[in-house]
Design a protein around this motif. Structure first.
Motif, PDB file in Angstrom:
ATOM      1  N   ALA A  56      12.388 -11.473  19.951  1.00 23.38           N
ATOM      2  CA  ALA A  56      12.967 -11.965  18.704  1.00 23.38           C
ATOM      3  C   ALA A  56      12.541 -11.117  17.503  1.00 23.38           C
ATOM      4  CB  ALA A  56      12.584 -13.419  18.485  1.00 23.38           C
ATOM      5  N   ALA A  57      11.282 -10.693  17.469  1.00 21.24           N
ATOM      6  CA  ALA A  57      10.784  -9.936  16.317  1.00 21.24           C
ATOM      7  C   ALA A  57      11.591  -8.659  16.096  1.00 21.24           C
ATOM      8  CB  ALA A  57       9.314  -9.610  16.503  1.00 21.24           C
ATOM      9  N   ALA A  58      11.972  -8.002  17.182  1.00 24.14           N
ATOM     10  CA  ALA A  58      12.745  -6.765  17.079  1.00 24.14           C
ATOM     11  C   ALA A  58      14.241  -7.011  17.262  1.00 24.14           C
ATOM     12  CB  ALA A  58      12.267  -5.766  18.132  1.00 24.14           C
ATOM     13  N   SER A  59      14.612  -8.247  17.612  1.00 24.06           N
ATOM     14  CA  SER A  59      15.997  -8.611  17.917  1.00 24.06           C
ATOM     15  C   SER A  59      16.586  -7.656  18.961  1.00 24.06           C
ATOM     16  CB  SER A  59      16.844  -8.606  16.642  1.00 24.06           C
ATOM     17  OG  SER A  59      18.134  -9.094  16.937  1.00 24.06           O
ATOM     18  N   GLN A  60      15.790  -7.433  20.038  1.00 23.78           N
ATOM     19  CA  GLN A  60      16.206  -6.495  21.076  1.00 23.78           C
ATOM     20  C   GLN A  60      16.039  -7.092  22.468  1.00 23.78           C
ATOM     21  OE1 GLN A  60      13.861  -2.948  20.538  1.00 23.78           O
ATOM     22  NE2 GLN A  60      15.459  -2.011  19.296  1.00 23.78           N
ATOM     23  N   PHE A  61      16.909  -6.639  23.367  1.00 27.72           N
ATOM     24  CA  PHE A  61      16.833  -7.003  24.769  1.00 27.72           C
ATOM     25  C   PHE A  61      16.259  -5.843  25.565  1.00 27.72           C
ATOM     26  CE2 PHE A  61      20.071 -10.011  23.460  1.00 27.72           C
ATOM     27  CZ  PHE A  61      19.810 -11.117  24.250  1.00 27.72           C
ATOM     28  N   SER A  62      15.557  -6.181  26.646  1.00 33.07           N
ATOM     29  CA  SER A  62      15.181  -5.174  27.638  1.00 33.07           C
ATOM     30  C   SER A  62      15.676  -5.685  28.987  1.00 33.07           C
ATOM     31  CB  SER A  62      13.665  -4.944  27.662  1.00 33.07           C
ATOM     32  OG  SER A  62      12.999  -6.121  28.036  1.00 33.07           O
ATOM     33  N   VAL A  63      16.103  -4.765  29.827  1.00 33.95           N
ATOM     34  CA  VAL A  63      16.682  -5.110  31.115  1.00 33.95           C
ATOM     35  C   VAL A  63      16.036  -4.239  32.184  1.00 33.95           C
ATOM     36  CG1 VAL A  63      18.821  -5.184  32.463  1.00 33.95           C
ATOM     37  CG2 VAL A  63      18.869  -5.752  30.028  1.00 33.95           C
ATOM     38  N   GLU A  64      15.697  -4.854  33.313  1.00 35.98           N
ATOM     39  CA  GLU A  64      15.134  -4.148  34.468  1.00 35.98           C
ATOM     40  C   GLU A  64      15.931  -4.541  35.707  1.00 35.98           C
ATOM     41  OE1 GLU A  64      12.618  -1.901  34.420  1.00 35.98           O
ATOM     42  OE2 GLU A  64      12.429  -2.165  32.245  1.00 35.98           O
ATOM     43  N   LEU A  65      16.125  -3.611  36.618  1.00 32.01           N
ATOM     44  CA  LEU A  65      16.810  -3.872  37.884  1.00 32.01           C
ATOM     45  C   LEU A  65      15.897  -3.515  39.045  1.00 32.01           C
ATOM     46  CD1 LEU A  65      20.267  -2.147  37.202  1.00 32.01           C
ATOM     47  CD2 LEU A  65      19.692  -4.538  36.866  1.00 32.01           C
TER      48      LEU A  65
END
Length: 164
Positions: A56-65
């Motif tokens: 939330a602080a950076a308003s960013q998503f990270s995705v891992e597969l």
């Protein structure tokens, strides 16, 4: 049949929970599956995991597969509010390099879109993993340009689901 009706009722009541563009609604460890895992309709391997985290602080998503053939693109993932829900837009790269596929992820909020799990049960917590056309209008221009710089930008028909 009774459990299916309960699942449908619960989903209809819970759609309002996911209809306010809450980014955290996509967060979690999702197991990839298809209508028929023996004949997948897209590139992701059934049974592998897609992990989505939101900061939330950076308003960013990270995705891992965990898929052995594909990895999440290392660039920035974008998210948009579409029809009252968060849609995550990014890409996956073939691990051997060369191909980058645009990917859109959103919560399944329509009962008719739910798929049976491989065990034959309806799980309410599902995501839709869709691979739009390479130049879909929903892809922000800066993301599309970055993807094109990273490799061959392609698309793939079909889609997968994920459940937690």
């Amino acid at each position: 049949m009774r459990s299916f009706l309960l699942a449908v009722t619960a989903l209809m009541c819970s759609t309002t929970l996911f209809a306010d563009c809450r980014e955290y609604a996509l967060q979690g460890d999702w197991t990839v599956f298809y209508q028929d895992n023996e004949f997948p309709t897209s590139v992701l391997t059934p049974g592998e995991q897609v992990t989505i985290q939101y900061t939330a602080a950076a308003s960013q998503f990270s995705v891992e597969l965990t898929d052995r053939d594909w990895k999440a693109w290392s660039g920035t993932w974008s998210h948009e509010c579409v029809d009252g829900q968060t849609v995550l837009i990014g890409a996956i790269e073939h691990r051997s390099g060369g191909t980058v596929l645009v990917i859109e992820v959103n919560r399944v909020t329509d009962v008719d879109d739910l798929l049976l799990s491989p065990a034959g049960r309806v799980k309410l917590n599902q995501i839709n993993i869709h691979f739009p056309g390479a130049y879909a209008s929903s892809i922000p221009a800066e993301l599309r340009d970055a993807l094109q710089r990273d490799g061959l930008l392609a698309s793939h028909p079909g889609h997968a689901h994920g459940y937690d």
